[in-house]
Design a protein around this motif. Structure first.
Motif, PDB file in Angstrom:
ATOM      1  N   GLU A 159     -31.541  21.404  11.684  1.00  0.00           N
ATOM      2  CA  GLU A 159     -30.949  21.681  10.157  1.00  0.00           C
ATOM      3  C   GLU A 159     -29.983  22.700  10.249  1.00  0.00           C
ATOM      4  OE1 GLU A 159     -31.773  20.112   7.720  1.00  0.00           O
ATOM      5  OE2 GLU A 159     -33.360  18.946   8.257  1.00  0.00           O
ATOM      6  N   ASN A 160     -30.205  23.989  11.137  1.00  0.00           N
ATOM      7  CA  ASN A 160     -29.267  25.055  11.029  1.00  0.00           C
ATOM      8  C   ASN A 160     -28.123  25.032  12.114  1.00  0.00           C
ATOM      9  OD1 ASN A 160     -30.840  26.268   9.000  1.00  0.00           O
ATOM     10  ND2 ASN A 160     -32.369  26.807  10.356  1.00  0.00           N
ATOM     11  N   ALA A 161     -28.117  23.706  12.973  1.00  0.00           N
ATOM     12  CA  ALA A 161     -26.949  23.696  13.898  1.00  0.00           C
ATOM     13  C   ALA A 161     -25.590  23.653  13.455  1.00  0.00           C
ATOM     14  CB  ALA A 161     -27.172  22.387  14.859  1.00  0.00           C
ATOM     15  N   VAL A 162     -24.730  24.469  13.989  1.00  0.00           N
ATOM     16  CA  VAL A 162     -23.338  24.585  13.670  1.00  0.00           C
ATOM     17  C   VAL A 162     -22.526  22.997  13.731  1.00  0.00           C
ATOM     18  CG1 VAL A 162     -21.045  25.540  13.984  1.00  0.00           C
ATOM     19  CG2 VAL A 162     -23.283  26.830  14.128  1.00  0.00           C
ATOM     20  N   GLU A 163     -22.905  22.415  15.018  1.00  0.00           N
ATOM     21  CA  GLU A 163     -22.486  21.125  15.111  1.00  0.00           C
ATOM     22  C   GLU A 163     -23.151  19.946  14.735  1.00  0.00           C
ATOM     23  OE1 GLU A 163     -23.686  23.112  17.545  1.00  0.00           O
ATOM     24  OE2 GLU A 163     -22.028  23.833  18.855  1.00  0.00           O
ATOM     25  N   GLY A 164     -22.492  18.911  14.292  1.00  0.00           N
ATOM     26  CA  GLY A 164     -22.968  18.039  13.605  1.00  0.00           C
ATOM     27  C   GLY A 164     -24.057  17.085  14.665  1.00  0.00           C
ATOM     28  N   ILE A 165     -25.085  16.708  14.239  1.00  0.00           N
ATOM     29  CA  ILE A 165     -25.947  15.916  15.024  1.00  0.00           C
ATOM     30  C   ILE A 165     -26.351  14.706  14.519  1.00  0.00           C
ATOM     31  CG2 ILE A 165     -28.158  16.007  16.136  1.00  0.00           C
ATOM     32  CD1 ILE A 165     -28.214  19.085  15.952  1.00  0.00           C
ATOM     33  N   PHE A 166     -26.280  13.669  15.368  1.00  0.00           N
ATOM     34  CA  PHE A 166     -26.255  12.291  14.555  1.00  0.00           C
ATOM     35  C   PHE A 166     -26.984  11.309  15.513  1.00  0.00           C
ATOM     36  CE2 PHE A 166     -22.695  11.815  17.227  1.00  0.00           C
ATOM     37  CZ  PHE A 166     -22.549  10.500  17.800  1.00  0.00           C
ATOM     38  N   GLN A 167     -27.626  10.347  14.694  1.00  0.00           N
ATOM     39  CA  GLN A 167     -27.831   9.122  15.619  1.00  0.00           C
ATOM     40  C   GLN A 167     -27.145   7.724  14.874  1.00  0.00           C
ATOM     41  OE1 GLN A 167     -32.279   9.333  15.303  1.00  0.00           O
ATOM     42  NE2 GLN A 167     -32.223  10.004  17.199  1.00  0.00           N
ATOM     43  N   SER A 168     -26.611   6.969  15.630  1.00  0.00           N
ATOM     44  CA  SER A 168     -26.017   5.709  14.884  1.00  0.00           C
ATOM     45  C   SER A 168     -26.399   4.543  15.586  1.00  0.00           C
ATOM     46  CB  SER A 168     -24.444   5.810  14.795  1.00  0.00           C
ATOM     47  OG  SER A 168     -24.009   5.671  16.141  1.00  0.00           O
ATOM     48  N   SER A 169     -26.517   3.510  14.733  1.00  0.00           N
ATOM     49  CA  SER A 169     -26.951   1.996  14.998  1.00  0.00           C
ATOM     50  C   SER A 169     -25.985   1.525  15.894  1.00  0.00           C
ATOM     51  CB  SER A 169     -27.532   1.348  13.860  1.00  0.00           C
ATOM     52  OG  SER A 169     -26.620   1.056  13.014  1.00  0.00           O
ATOM     53  N   PRO A 170     -26.262   0.473  16.601  1.00  0.00           N
ATOM     54  CA  PRO A 170     -25.220  -0.429  17.191  1.00  0.00           C
ATOM     55  C   PRO A 170     -24.115  -1.138  16.223  1.00  0.00           C
ATOM     56  CG  PRO A 170     -27.328  -0.835  18.482  1.00  0.00           C
ATOM     57  CD  PRO A 170     -27.454   0.013  17.159  1.00  0.00           C
TER      58      PRO A 170
ATOM     59  N   GLY B 240     -23.029   0.249  13.652  1.00  0.00           N
ATOM     60  CA  GLY B 240     -21.980   1.000  12.797  1.00  0.00           C
ATOM     61  C   GLY B 240     -22.665   1.895  11.353  1.00  0.00           C
ATOM     62  N   ARG B 241     -23.838   2.092  11.511  1.00  0.00           N
ATOM     63  CA  ARG B 241     -24.599   3.004  10.635  1.00  0.00           C
ATOM     64  C   ARG B 241     -25.240   4.196  11.086  1.00  0.00           C
ATOM     65  NH1 ARG B 241     -28.712   0.986   8.973  1.00  0.00           N
ATOM     66  NH2 ARG B 241     -29.208  -0.340  10.417  1.00  0.00           N
ATOM     67  N   TYR B 242     -25.308   5.294  10.166  1.00  0.00           N
ATOM     68  CA  TYR B 242     -25.904   6.387  10.687  1.00  0.00           C
ATOM     69  C   TYR B 242     -27.250   6.427  10.427  1.00  0.00           C
ATOM     70  CZ  TYR B 242     -21.696   8.996  11.820  1.00  0.00           C
ATOM     71  OH  TYR B 242     -20.380   9.551  12.187  1.00  0.00           O
ATOM     72  N   ILE B 243     -28.115   6.566  11.261  1.00  0.00           N
ATOM     73  CA  ILE B 243     -29.690   6.412  11.176  1.00  0.00           C
ATOM     74  C   ILE B 243     -30.185   7.927  10.716  1.00  0.00           C
ATOM     75  CG2 ILE B 243     -31.735   6.145  12.404  1.00  0.00           C
ATOM     76  CD1 ILE B 243     -30.124   4.281  14.151  1.00  0.00           C
ATOM     77  N   THR B 244     -29.525   8.977  11.495  1.00  0.00           N
ATOM     78  CA  THR B 244     -30.037  10.347  11.396  1.00  0.00           C
ATOM     79  C   THR B 244     -28.708  11.111  11.199  1.00  0.00           C
ATOM     80  OG1 THR B 244     -32.029   9.889  12.595  1.00  0.00           O
ATOM     81  CG2 THR B 244     -31.435  12.204  11.876  1.00  0.00           C
TER      82      THR B 244
ATOM     83  N   ALA C 167     -26.118   7.326   3.084  1.00  0.00           N
ATOM     84  CA  ALA C 167     -26.053   6.055   2.055  1.00  0.00           C
ATOM     85  C   ALA C 167     -24.631   5.781   1.752  1.00  0.00           C
ATOM     86  CB  ALA C 167     -26.417   6.717   0.436  1.00  0.00           C
ATOM     87  N   ASN C 168     -23.598   6.638   1.894  1.00  0.00           N
ATOM     88  CA  ASN C 168     -22.150   6.050   1.990  1.00  0.00           C
ATOM     89  C   ASN C 168     -21.654   5.372   3.300  1.00  0.00           C
ATOM     90  OD1 ASN C 168     -20.775   6.984  -0.823  1.00  0.00           O
ATOM     91  ND2 ASN C 168     -22.641   8.495  -0.086  1.00  0.00           N
ATOM     92  N   PHE C 169     -21.906   5.694   4.300  1.00  0.00           N
ATOM     93  CA  PHE C 169     -21.499   5.126   5.570  1.00  0.00           C
ATOM     94  C   PHE C 169     -22.473   3.971   6.049  1.00  0.00           C
ATOM     95  CE2 PHE C 169     -18.921   9.064   6.166  1.00  0.00           C
ATOM     96  CZ  PHE C 169     -17.867   8.540   6.379  1.00  0.00           C
ATOM     97  N   THR C 170     -21.784   2.920   5.869  1.00  0.00           N
ATOM     98  CA  THR C 170     -22.534   1.446   5.945  1.00  0.00           C
ATOM     99  C   THR C 170     -21.468   0.830   7.197  1.00  0.00           C
ATOM    100  OG1 THR C 170     -21.054   0.355   4.312  1.00  0.00           O
ATOM    101  CG2 THR C 170     -23.370   1.205   3.992  1.00  0.00           C
ATOM    102  N   ASP C 171     -20.316   1.338   7.563  1.00  0.00           N
ATOM    103  CA  ASP C 171     -19.337   0.669   8.548  1.00  0.00           C
ATOM    104  C   ASP C 171     -18.505   1.920   9.095  1.00  0.00           C
ATOM    105  OD1 ASP C 171     -17.583  -0.902  10.267  1.00  0.00           O
ATOM    106  OD2 ASP C 171     -17.380  -2.201   8.696  1.00  0.00           O
ATOM    107  N   ILE C 172     -19.193   2.466  10.142  1.00  0.00           N
ATOM    108  CA  ILE C 172     -18.431   3.563  10.778  1.00  0.00           C
ATOM    109  C   ILE C 172     -17.012   3.094  11.307  1.00  0.00           C
ATOM    110  CG2 ILE C 172     -18.408   5.287  12.571  1.00  0.00           C
ATOM    111  CD1 ILE C 172     -21.408   5.244  12.454  1.00  0.00           C
ATOM    112  N   GLU C 173     -16.803   1.995  11.785  1.00  0.00           N
ATOM    113  CA  GLU C 173     -15.541   1.929  12.156  1.00  0.00           C
ATOM    114  C   GLU C 173     -14.568   1.646  11.235  1.00  0.00           C
ATOM    115  OE1 GLU C 173     -13.451  -1.867  15.018  1.00  0.00           O
ATOM    116  OE2 GLU C 173     -15.724  -1.838  14.491  1.00  0.00           O
TER     117      GLU C 173
END
Length: 631
Positions: free
Chosen positions: A252-263, A265-269, A288-294
């Motif tokens: 929660e407090n990391a300066v860098e962005g941490i993510f998990q994305s599905s194959p 192209g959606r953000y899971i975490t 909720a807004n990013f459904t197609d990262i590409e």
């Protein structure tokens, strides 16, 4: 009298009142502070004793009802007994019932909470000893097998802990029966029980009690193992919660962005830092807004495809820099580091990684690029032009051994001319000054100093540009098989004028039997030259220099030693840093020479450093890997 009554009332209230929860806990902890298991067993024993008292009371009540029924409706099984024995039996059962009720009352008191074992023995003995005392007083022995069996079995089933108390309860009544009856010579009045005890009766009682006690012992051990297992599981769960909370805090407090994305192209975490980088107020809003990262994120088309391709090829991407759109439409730079997470069958589950906002770094790099472009074109070129003009003046016709090097025309003049000797120079200067006021005579020594100054400026600018290029692109090496002695001899030959000018004496101890190295000879020449010039320029005249090299494991250890004024420990730690300036005594410049030496040696896979103390000289050292030839 009133005081005595109040004291008795207070004592009675304290004994019979139930203690509060915190006092119960304190009692447990004070009595069984060694292990949590003892505390848990104490509580279990106390609770089960209450259940057994209920059972014993109900069971005894049924026997009392039988006795009462037998008075009004005689039973065949008791018709041979005298009426007085029936009355005495009913009195005994009622007495036992009253003792059980007393145990009931004490069970909820402080005494009962502190000493449930005493209530256990008291209730058990009240049932078993009552009939025995009655029989002894009547002068006969009474092997009450039915009562003993019900008592010991019910206790073992309902209170299966503290087997020692069960054994004490059993042994006490059996010792009483056998010892007292034997000592008094009592007989069993009932037919079929002519002897006080026989083998069948003894074996029955022995194995019945043994089985009950073994059952209690085994169940208690099983319960203890289960309790310890639960405690370990609870401890592991608590540790897991602490670890989860710790990593959740990091997430929660990391300066860098941490993510998990599905194959697809959606953000899971996503963590709050990633939401902030993308311009969203929360990770939930981002996901909720990013459904197609590409198509929604990257400025450059197919950038997501490049990201996936690199992970498929290498298993990981690092410093994957891209321009992205933030929520408000602005464009920023990010750097991604990610890898693919797969299951046991190597099936792709998702991508996981870090994202860093590098917009400020990119802007700084661009500003630096513009700055160095300005240095290269707006500063270097004018200095180079001035240097060429000054060298032309020195080399112009007529400039020889005279003190005057030439004249510089002022505004409107077309060029310069040189003079041959002092008289001609002076005459011409006077004539020029009188007839053409814009002509300025310049001595040769001044021109030489101007040339030297311009040379230093040009070298400084070139070194600054080279340091920047090496920092960004790395040192470009032209590697070949090199004999170290030849490089050193070339450097010494080129530096002989400087050594002579500063009256420095150099001793070269490097020999030809050193192993060959795989290196760039030009860059190595620069390292030796810079280290020698650094020692000569920053020490008084008459310096003694020694060059040496030796083999150490798989590398060559080279040294440049001087007997100069030395360097402090604080300066030694920063000497190879970019733009470091030493103290006024050593007159260390911008530190570019030593910084370039560090870049060159590091590019070769070696290390560089200095050993020195004030007034004790200095030893500059560096290492080079030895070239290994395959057989």
């Amino acid at each position: 009298m009133a005081s005595l009554l109040e004291t008795l009332q207070k004592w009675w209230t304290e004994i019979l009142s139930s203690p509060p929860i915190d006092e119960i806990t304190a009692i447990y902890q004070a009595s069984f502070a060694d292990t949590q298991w003892l505390v848990n067993r104490h509580r279990f024993f106390w609770q089960r004793l209450h259940l057994w008292l209920w059972l014993a009371t109900i069971c005894l009540s049924t026997f009392i009802l039988r006795n009462i029924y037998d008075f009004f409706f005689p039973l065949k099984e008791t018709e041979a007994l005298p009426q007085v024995l029936k009355i005495q039996g009913l009195a005994i059962n009622i007495t036992i019932l009253l003792s059980l009720l007393i145990c009931f009352a004490l069970h909820k008191t402080r005494f009962g909470h502190r000493h449930p074992g005493l209530l256990f023995l008291g209730s058990s003995w009240s049932i078993s000893f009552a009939s025995q005392l009655f029989a002894i007083l009547r002068g006969f022995a009474l092997p009450d097998t039915l009562a003993w069996s019900l008592l010991f079995l019910s206790q073992a089933i309902f209170i299966p802990v503290r087997w020692t108390l069960h054994l004490l309860s059993q042994v006490s009544i059996l010792v009483c029966y056998f010892s007292v009856s034997t000592a008094l010579g009592l007989k069993i009045p009932m037919p079929g029980y002519a002897e006080l005890y026989n083998v069948k009766f003894i074996l029955y009682v022995f194995w019945f009690c043994t089985i009950c006690d073994m059952g209690v012992y085994l169940y208690e051990n099983l319960q203890r193992s289960e309790f310890n297992a639960r405690q370990e599981l609870e401890s592991a769960y608590q540790k897991l919660k602490v670890t989860e909370a710790k990593y959740r805090s990091i997430f929660e407090n990391a300066v860098e962005g941490i993510f998990q994305s599905s194959p697809d192209g959606r953000y899971i975490t996503a963590n709050p830092a990633l939401a902030h980088i993308y311009g969203y107020s929360s990770p939930e809003e981002l996901m909720a807004n990013f459904t197609d990262i590409e198509h929604q994120l990257y400025v450059e088309p197919n950038r997501r495809a490049d990201f996936v391709r690199l992970i498929e090829q290498n298993g990981i991407v690092s410093e994957f820099e891209s321009q992205i759109y933030r929520r408000d439409g602005s464009i920023v730079w990010i750097s991604e580091k990610a890898y693919a997470v797969r299951d046991e069958e190597r099936k792709l589950l998702y991508y996981e990684g870090l994202i860093e906002d590098i917009t400020q770094r990119k802007q700084a790099e661009e500003s630096l690029r513009v700055f160095f472009h300005a240095v290269s074109h707006d500063l270097r070129n004018p200095v180079l032009g001035t240097l060429m003009v000054l060298k032309n003046l020195l080399n112009s016709q007529g400039v020889g051994t005279g003190d005057w090097g030439g004249v510089v025309r002022g505004q409107g003049d077309k060029g310069t001319r040189g003079l041959g000797d002092k008289e001609e120079n002076a005459s011409s200067s006077s004539s020029s000054l009188s007839s053409t006021p814009s002509l300025i005579p310049v001595s040769r020594s001044i021109l030489e100093r101007m040339v030297q100054s311009s040379d230093r400026q040009l070298n400084l600018i070139n070194s600054l540009l080279e340091a920047h290029i090496n920092e960004v692109q790395g040192v470009i090496l032209q590697l070949e098989t090199v004999q170290l002695l030849k490089v050193v001899e070339a450097a010494i030959a080129d530096l002989e004028p400087i050594l002579a000018e500063n009256k420095a004496k150099l001793t070269n101890l490097i020999t030809t039997d050193l192993p060959l190295v795989n290196a760039d000879p030009t860059q190595l020449w620069r390292v030796f030259s810079n280290l020698i010039i650094n020692a000569v320029k920053h020490n008084p005249p008459g310096l003694l220099l020694t060059l040496n090299a030796s083999c150490e494991d798989d590398k060559i250890y080279c040294t440049v030693t001087d007997n100069g004024i030395g360097i402090s420990q604080k300066q030694s730690e920063q000497l190879f840093n970019l733009y470091f300036r030493g103290d006024i005594n050593r007159n260390v410049g911008m530190g570019l020479g030593l910084y370039l030496c560090k870049q060159i040696i590091t590019a070769h896979g070696g290390e560089i450093g200095v050993k020195s103390e004030l007034e004790a000289g200095a030893i500059f050292w560096f290492t080079l890997p030895i070239r290994r030839f395959s057989s």
